[in-house]
Design a protein around this motif. Structure first.
Motif, PDB file in Angstrom:
ATOM      1  N   MET A   3      13.675  15.726  15.393  1.00 57.75           N
ATOM      2  CA  MET A   3      12.581  14.669  15.346  1.00 57.75           C
ATOM      3  C   MET A   3      13.310  13.356  15.208  1.00 57.75           C
ATOM      4  O   MET A   3      13.050  12.276  15.610  1.00 57.75           O
ATOM      5  CB  MET A   3      11.647  15.060  14.419  1.00 57.75           C
ATOM      6  CG  MET A   3      10.722  16.143  14.873  1.00 57.75           C
ATOM      7  SD  MET A   3       9.674  16.783  13.521  1.00 57.75           S
ATOM      8  CE  MET A   3       8.971  15.129  12.792  1.00 57.75           C
ATOM      9  N   TRP A   4      14.393  13.427  14.520  1.00 55.73           N
ATOM     10  CA  TRP A   4      15.301  12.086  14.160  1.00 55.73           C
ATOM     11  C   TRP A   4      15.527  11.557  15.523  1.00 55.73           C
ATOM     12  O   TRP A   4      15.335  10.593  15.615  1.00 55.73           O
ATOM     13  CB  TRP A   4      16.326  12.421  13.266  1.00 55.73           C
ATOM     14  CG  TRP A   4      16.907  11.529  12.768  1.00 55.73           C
ATOM     15  CD1 TRP A   4      18.344  11.039  13.074  1.00 55.73           C
ATOM     16  CD2 TRP A   4      16.605  10.572  11.731  1.00 55.73           C
ATOM     17  NE1 TRP A   4      19.062   9.897  12.290  1.00 55.73           N
ATOM     18  CE2 TRP A   4      17.872   9.647  11.536  1.00 55.73           C
ATOM     19  CE3 TRP A   4      15.414  10.584  10.863  1.00 55.73           C
ATOM     20  CZ2 TRP A   4      17.741   8.680  10.607  1.00 55.73           C
ATOM     21  CZ3 TRP A   4      15.659   9.422   9.904  1.00 55.73           C
ATOM     22  CH2 TRP A   4      16.448   8.512   9.796  1.00 55.73           C
ATOM     23  N   THR A   5      16.358  12.482  16.274  1.00 59.71           N
ATOM     24  CA  THR A   5      16.999  11.848  17.684  1.00 59.71           C
ATOM     25  C   THR A   5      15.638  11.412  18.392  1.00 59.71           C
ATOM     26  O   THR A   5      15.647  10.537  19.141  1.00 59.71           O
ATOM     27  CB  THR A   5      17.615  13.002  18.269  1.00 59.71           C
ATOM     28  OG1 THR A   5      18.007  13.765  17.417  1.00 59.71           O
ATOM     29  CG2 THR A   5      18.581  12.433  19.188  1.00 59.71           C
ATOM     30  N   GLN A   6      14.637  12.208  18.565  1.00 61.55           N
ATOM     31  CA  GLN A   6      13.605  11.984  19.116  1.00 61.55           C
ATOM     32  C   GLN A   6      12.880  10.645  18.919  1.00 61.55           C
ATOM     33  O   GLN A   6      12.240   9.751  19.916  1.00 61.55           O
ATOM     34  CB  GLN A   6      12.273  13.057  19.395  1.00 61.55           C
ATOM     35  CG  GLN A   6      11.516  13.008  20.590  1.00 61.55           C
ATOM     36  CD  GLN A   6      10.299  13.872  20.253  1.00 61.55           C
ATOM     37  OE1 GLN A   6      10.013  14.632  19.481  1.00 61.55           O
ATOM     38  NE2 GLN A   6       9.293  13.955  21.231  1.00 61.55           N
ATOM     39  N   SER A   7      12.699  10.200  17.691  1.00 60.99           N
ATOM     40  CA  SER A   7      11.868   9.301  17.135  1.00 60.99           C
ATOM     41  C   SER A   7      12.404   8.006  17.595  1.00 60.99           C
ATOM     42  O   SER A   7      11.678   6.856  17.846  1.00 60.99           O
ATOM     43  CB  SER A   7      11.719   9.185  15.642  1.00 60.99           C
ATOM     44  OG  SER A   7      12.682   9.329  15.045  1.00 60.99           O
ATOM     45  N   SER A   8      13.927   7.939  17.807  1.00 60.93           N
ATOM     46  CA  SER A   8      14.252   6.700  18.022  1.00 60.93           C
ATOM     47  C   SER A   8      13.845   6.124  19.714  1.00 60.93           C
ATOM     48  O   SER A   8      13.700   4.953  19.784  1.00 60.93           O
ATOM     49  CB  SER A   8      15.987   6.731  18.312  1.00 60.93           C
ATOM     50  OG  SER A   8      16.263   7.373  19.350  1.00 60.93           O
ATOM     51  N   GLY A   9      13.377   7.005  20.371  1.00 56.58           N
ATOM     52  CA  GLY A   9      12.675   6.663  21.662  1.00 56.58           C
ATOM     53  C   GLY A   9      13.965   6.072  22.673  1.00 56.58           C
ATOM     54  O   GLY A   9      13.690   5.783  23.787  1.00 56.58           O
ATOM     55  N   VAL A  10      15.287   6.503  22.220  1.00 51.09           N
ATOM     56  CA  VAL A  10      16.586   6.296  23.095  1.00 51.09           C
ATOM     57  C   VAL A  10      16.845   7.512  23.680  1.00 51.09           C
ATOM     58  O   VAL A  10      17.260   8.422  22.863  1.00 51.09           O
ATOM     59  CB  VAL A  10      17.232   5.454  22.256  1.00 51.09           C
ATOM     60  CG1 VAL A  10      18.581   5.018  23.186  1.00 51.09           C
ATOM     61  CG2 VAL A  10      16.888   4.197  21.901  1.00 51.09           C
ATOM     62  N   PRO A  11      17.003   7.625  25.087  1.00 54.55           N
ATOM     63  CA  PRO A  11      17.747   8.863  25.855  1.00 54.55           C
ATOM     64  C   PRO A  11      19.133   8.941  25.029  1.00 54.55           C
ATOM     65  O   PRO A  11      19.779   8.299  25.041  1.00 54.55           O
ATOM     66  CB  PRO A  11      17.630   8.573  27.231  1.00 54.55           C
ATOM     67  CG  PRO A  11      17.521   7.169  27.261  1.00 54.55           C
ATOM     68  CD  PRO A  11      16.770   6.608  26.123  1.00 54.55           C
TER      69      PRO A  11
END
Lengths: 426, 649
Positions: B300-308
């Motif tokens: 979720m940490w990676t996903q939440s940045s919204g950056v691929p």
């Protein structure tokens, strides 16, 4: 009309104009909440193009406006296509002004009616009675509710032909309130030719016109006959213009059979995509009955003394249950609600309704984006949201109806009475 | 029908009893709801509450076909790698175009070059050029209506990223094999992209004919295939593979269909290479809830940045399922005779995936698009995690409902007393009532101003004129943007002094803002669950605890505390704290003041990157920065500000 009101007309016109020249106007126009197959400007252009090239636009499956709109729009598109957004905005502002004038007359009329019946009211009910000041406040609120309603702004910026429908309806309300029978019946007939469902509105119109006449039944029958004749002659006129009756199937047939299942904020599309084919007709007629005459008789008997309230309720009903609803229809109904300002204190679901409108208006486009563009959500998400939207509308409607009945009851019987008393539903 | 048509006329006595209870416990009730949302999510770490992955799409037929690829392809891959290494000696900072072009043509692909230009929006308009090479393997059996993309980012020797040189040889060897097969029903597009994600973005924009000429001029493509069904991006660090790591998070937190993820995992396991999402060399124990929770949060940490986090992420915007396979090389590289065997395994994985995708009859539509992965074979689906967001954001809606109930109830109390009074007294009460009624216009002004500040912050950081002006003044873009945001921040800090609202109006404003905040959080969570979750985690408790108080009764200490808490949840502070903790955890040995400094700089960089990103790739959130945690700036700023105004009254 005071200066403040004129200012707000200008201000809302400015908002509409700025939005229509901004880069967002295209995406607003393409939103399914705003444009349906019935009213989208894209299809108007398509029809005008076909017509200009000597192709009957009603032969195809794209164009569903009536011949009058076809004529005027193809004329406008040919001669002043750059002016169309401005014309639409002006029509929308005129709608608000007609709403103002119409609701002013209605509330004055209601006030007079109340003064006449004052003897039948219970004591200590002054608080819930209409006051003289209300006849000035109410029309302003109604017009403002139309001018600054985000739904009507979106509808206007999206250049839908619902703007024209709203304009016709506002003329109808205006002429109804001033007892201008011919104009009222004519505008209602044109609107009915465009939008089928509004034929039910002839009932409150007939009720209202019969109020001043001696033999009520004959007056009502005459009004309905006049309406039917006008409608018929409008169709004949259209036949003269088009030289064929193709347009009837493309407008009425298209609306009744719900041929295009493009997603919209209504209840039809999802249901009929899932439907087994051999049940389609059964459910189609059930749905159409529900949106037109199912509630007509009971509501008419309940509210025969207040045709304007009946009109509000019927308008809201058809705008929720029609086969291709859009936010423009709902905006028009909402603008009539302030007319019944004094019954607000009897309404119990205001907050829930407002919250539901807010949440669905934001979540709807979000899940539509996920479904259509991101390819990750699906139809069920969007339908879920539109279902809540419709439910909120129905809550509002029922709440309004019951609040009106409660108010009538309280006017007759007084506000303070035995606490354990309950209003029975039957 | 009780809900629709409550038939009772006067229920004020009954109602007020309820309201008193509700008023007493409103905050604790909302807080309990929030806590249960958090607990619900934590509970998902238990093994029993997750689901095992499975295939929904039957057409994929994973691993059913017999692998036909032979050892000669592995030999070819090795030879090509040696040739490429040789080319790389002379091409230090760019792609060896002529070599790649010649090789692709020799294999028999329809090869094209794609030029693109980036006009950097800030800093006085520099421009960068780049070139992609792509080759299309036309399907012999159909008319190019559908395609599969195999994408290969090329990194020149002087690139700052980890070298992934063997990717090109491997894919070229596979292309050579694939050209000889006649079962393809979809075109295969081999894209070698330049400049990391920029090249991919330009390729996709050009492929779909999207025009954005002011910033990224994506040029035109000379050859196209049909509708892209799926895309796999490869990052192979070495043929000596230890394990495959899958990257799935795309732009704005979109994820590929779970079936695609499962397919890759299954086919890799079949070839004996352990594969998974955020794979670690060590083994994972599915019974360990703490470990599971850590995995959930790490995704979720990676996903939440919204950056691929790879080139695959840009495909998602076009509704194409895509993921990255990152083959991580073995740490202790002992010379091994088994390399050939490993190349073979990799080639078989590529072959298997391509053939499975080739079998697809429809686009991916089954399985899940919204999920959180716990381990390579376990996941949590949307139906399971959405209630937690519902409870957290819902607690705000419920609080605003309770506030509404309380405020309308106090009106009702007055009403019931009025009834029995005479006409004159009634008039007096009416006057008093109008005094206590809500001044909608005033509330509207504050509301509009708060939103105006938010939109202003959004607009001002993107405005070209302002950036040109900075360039003339010789201020670095990072600092320039920081000054702008600081300006808006200070504006929002002093603004409350210009508004004075009464207690009742404040209450009303609070109701509106809570409604809006709850709705926004729900919408954000629909778009990007992780971002919504973290935002809820931070913002909701603050908004539950904060109540409007009368200015006269509030004491100085509470006033300062409130101000302090609001500063704490300000997006700038949150971003800084997040960056600080991240740098502290990764550079623990350095001195604190150095880290303070460093993370301030990183914050500025992050904000700048995200502004550029939002311009280039239409990132939905302005401040969903690279290492930066929140997109909250845009969404929550007006609301945070509105609350700030409220509580500093």
């Amino acid at each position: 009309m005071n200066t403040k009101f004129i200012y707000s007309v200008f201000l809302s016109g400015l908002i509409r104009y700025l939005l229509s020249i901004s880069k967002y106007s295209k995406s607003i126009e393409n939103h399914v909440e705003v444009s349906t197959p019935l009213n989208s400007f894209k299809r108007v252009k398509e029809g005008a193009f076909l017509y200009a090239n000597d192709v009957d636009p009603y032969e195809g499956d794209v164009y569903h406006e009536n011949p009058f709109i076809l004529f005027t729009t193809s004329f406008l598109l040919k001669n002043m296509s750059g002016m169309i957004p401005i014309i639409i905005i002006l029509l929308d502002l005129l709608t608000a002004i007609f709403i103002y004038l119409g609701t002013k007359a209605i509330s004055e009329n209601n006030f007079e009616k109340q003064q006449k019946n004052l003897s039948t009211y219970a004591e200590n009910t002054t608080e819930i009675q209409l006051k003289k000041a209300d006849t000035i406040e109410i029309p302003t609120y109604c017009a403002l509710a139309y001018l600054f309603n985000p739904y009507s702004i979106l509808n206007c910026v999206g250049l839908t032909t619902t703007v024209i429908s709203n304009f016709l309806l506002s003329i109808m309300i205006f002429s109804l309130s001033r007892n201008m029978k011919i104009l009222c019946i004519l505008s209602l007939a044109i609107e009915t030719q465009k939008n089928f469902y509004s034929f039910v509105l002839i009932v409150p119109v007939a009720l209202r016109f019969s109020e001043s006449s001696k033999s009520k039944v004959i007056s009502r029958i005459l009004t309905i006959i006049a309406f039917l004749i006008t409608l018929l002659s409008l169709h004949c006129l259209s036949f003269q213009m088009m030289k064929s009756f193709n347009f009837i199937d493309s407008t009425y047939g298209f609306i009744i059979h719900c041929r295009e299942l493009l997603p919209n904020i209504g209840l039809f599309w999802y249901f009929f995509t899932e439907m087994f084919d051999h049940f389609r007709n059964l459910f189609l007629y059930t749905f159409q009955l529900n949106s037109t005459i199912l509630y007509l008789l009971p509501l008419t008997f309940t509210f025969k003394d207040s045709p304007e309230f009946l009109l509000t309720i019927l308008l809201s009903l058809i705008s929720v249950f029609r086969s291709y609803p859009c936010v423009g229809d709902i905006a028009f109904c909402m603008s009539l609600i302030p007319l019944w300002k004094r019954i607000f204190q009897f309404m119990s679901h205001n907050f829930i309704v407002v919250a539901a409108f807010l949440v669905t208006s934001i979540l709807g486009p979000t899940v539509y984006h996920l479904w259509m563009y991101a390819n990750s959500a699906n139809a069920n998400f969007y339908f879920g949201v539109t279902l809540v939207f419709c439910t909120a509308n129905i809550f509002l409607l029922t709440d309004l109806t019951f609040a009106y009945l409660k108010m009538e009851f309280c006017l007759k019987n007084g506000i303070s009475f035995d606490k354990s008393l309950k209003l029975s539903l039957d | 029908m009780g809900i629709l048509s409550d038939p009772s006329i006067s229920t004020s006595e009954k109602k007020s009893k309820y309201v008193n209870i509700v008023r007493k416990y409103s905050n604790s009730f909302c807080f309990m709801l929030y806590l249960s949302g958090v607990l619900w999510f934590s509970a998902l770490s238990f093994n029993k509450l997750q689901s095992k992955t499975y295939f929904s799409e039957n057409a994929l037929l994973p691993g059913l076909v017999l692998s036909e690829i032979k050892m000669d392809s592995a030999h070819l891959a090795r030879t090509l790698l040696q040739e490429l290494e040789h080319e790389r000696l002379t091409h230090k900072s760019e792609m060896p175009y002529s070599y790649l072009l010649a090789k692709m043509k020799q294999i028999g692909l329809e090869t094209h070059i794609h030029n693109f230009t980036l006009n950097f929006p800030f800093g006085g308009g520099k421009s960068f050029k780049g070139k992609n090479i792509y080759g299309i393997l036309r399907a012999p059996r159909t008319a190019s209506t559908e395609a599969i993309v195999l994408s290969i980012p090329y990194r020149p020797p002087n690139s700052a990223h980890i070298s992934i040189t063997p990717t090109v040889p491997l894919l070229l060897a596979f292309a050579e094999f694939a050209r000889r097969q006649k079962y393809w029903s979809k075109d295969l597009i081999f894209v070698v992209t330049d400049q990391e994600q920029l090249g991919m973005q330009a390729f996709l924009e050009a492929y779909f004919g999207e025009e954005n000429p002011n910033i990224l001029n994506s040029g035109t493509l000379n050859g196209r295939a049909g509708n892209i069904i799926a895309a796999i991006n490869f990052e192979i660090q070495d043929f000596e593979v230890d394990f495959n790591n899958l990257k799935i998070e795309g732009l704005n937190g979109q994820l590929p269909n779970l079936d695609l993820h499962n397919l890759v995992v299954k086919l890799s396991h079949k070839q004996g290479i352990s594969t998974g999402y955020k794979m670690k060399p060590s083994d994972h124990n599915p019974e360990d809830s703490i470990e599971n929770l850590k995995n959930l949060f790490s995704m979720m940490w990676t996903q939440s940045s919204g950056v691929p986090n790879g080139n695959h992420g840009l495909f998602h915007r076009y509704g194409i399922e895509a993921l990255t396979i990152e083959s991580v090389k073995k740490e202790s590289s002992v010379p091994n005779h088994n390399t050939q065997h490993k190349i073979m395994a990799l080639l078989k994985i590529v072959e298997g995936i391509s053939r499975s995708l080739n079998n697809l009859l429809e686009r991916f539509h089954q399985s899940f698009f919204f999920y959180v992965i716990v381990s390579s074979d376990r996941f949590v689906s949307i139906g399971d995690y959405m209630p937690s967001i519902g409870m957290m954001a819902g607690s705000l809606l419920i609080k605003s409902f309770i506030l509404w109930l309380i405020s309308s109830e106090s009106d009702d109390d007055k009403d019931s007393k009025e009834v029995s009074k005479s006409e004159e007294e009634f008039k007096v009460i009416m006057v008093r009532k109008s005094e206590r009624s809500i001044d909608v216009l005033k509330v509207g002004k504050v509301f509009l101003f708060a939103h105006f500040v938010g939109v202003f912050a959004l607009f001002i950081t993107k405005s070209k004129q302002i950036h040109d002006y900075f360039h003339i003044l010789n201020i670095a873009t990072q600092n320039g943007i920081f000054y702008l945001i600081l300006f808006v921040f200070i504006l929002s800090l002093i603004a409350p002094k210009f508004f004075s609202i009464k207690f009742l109006d404040g209450q009303f404003l609070n109701i509106i803002l809570l409604l809006e905040l709850g709705t926004t959080l729900l919408a954000v969570a629909m778009l990007n669950f992780s971002l919504g979750f973290f935002l809820c985690l931070i913002i909701v408790p603050v908004n539950i605890v904060m109540n409007i108080q009368n200015r006269n009764t509030i004491n100085l200490f509470t006033f300062i505390m409130k101000g302090f808490i609001h500063l704490l949840v300000h997006p700038l502070t949150i971003i800084y704290v997040v960056v600080f903790t991240m740098s502290y955890s990764s550079f623990a040995e350095m001195s604190l003041s150095y880290i303070f400094d460093k993370s301030l700089k990183a914050t500025l960089d992050g904000i700048t990157y995200s502004v550029v990103d939002s311009l280039v790739s239409l990132n939905l959130y302005l401040f969903g920065g690279n290492q930066v945690k929140t997109g909250s700036y845009q969404t929550s700023h007006p609301i945070a500000f509105g609350n700030w105004i409220l509580n500093s009254l």
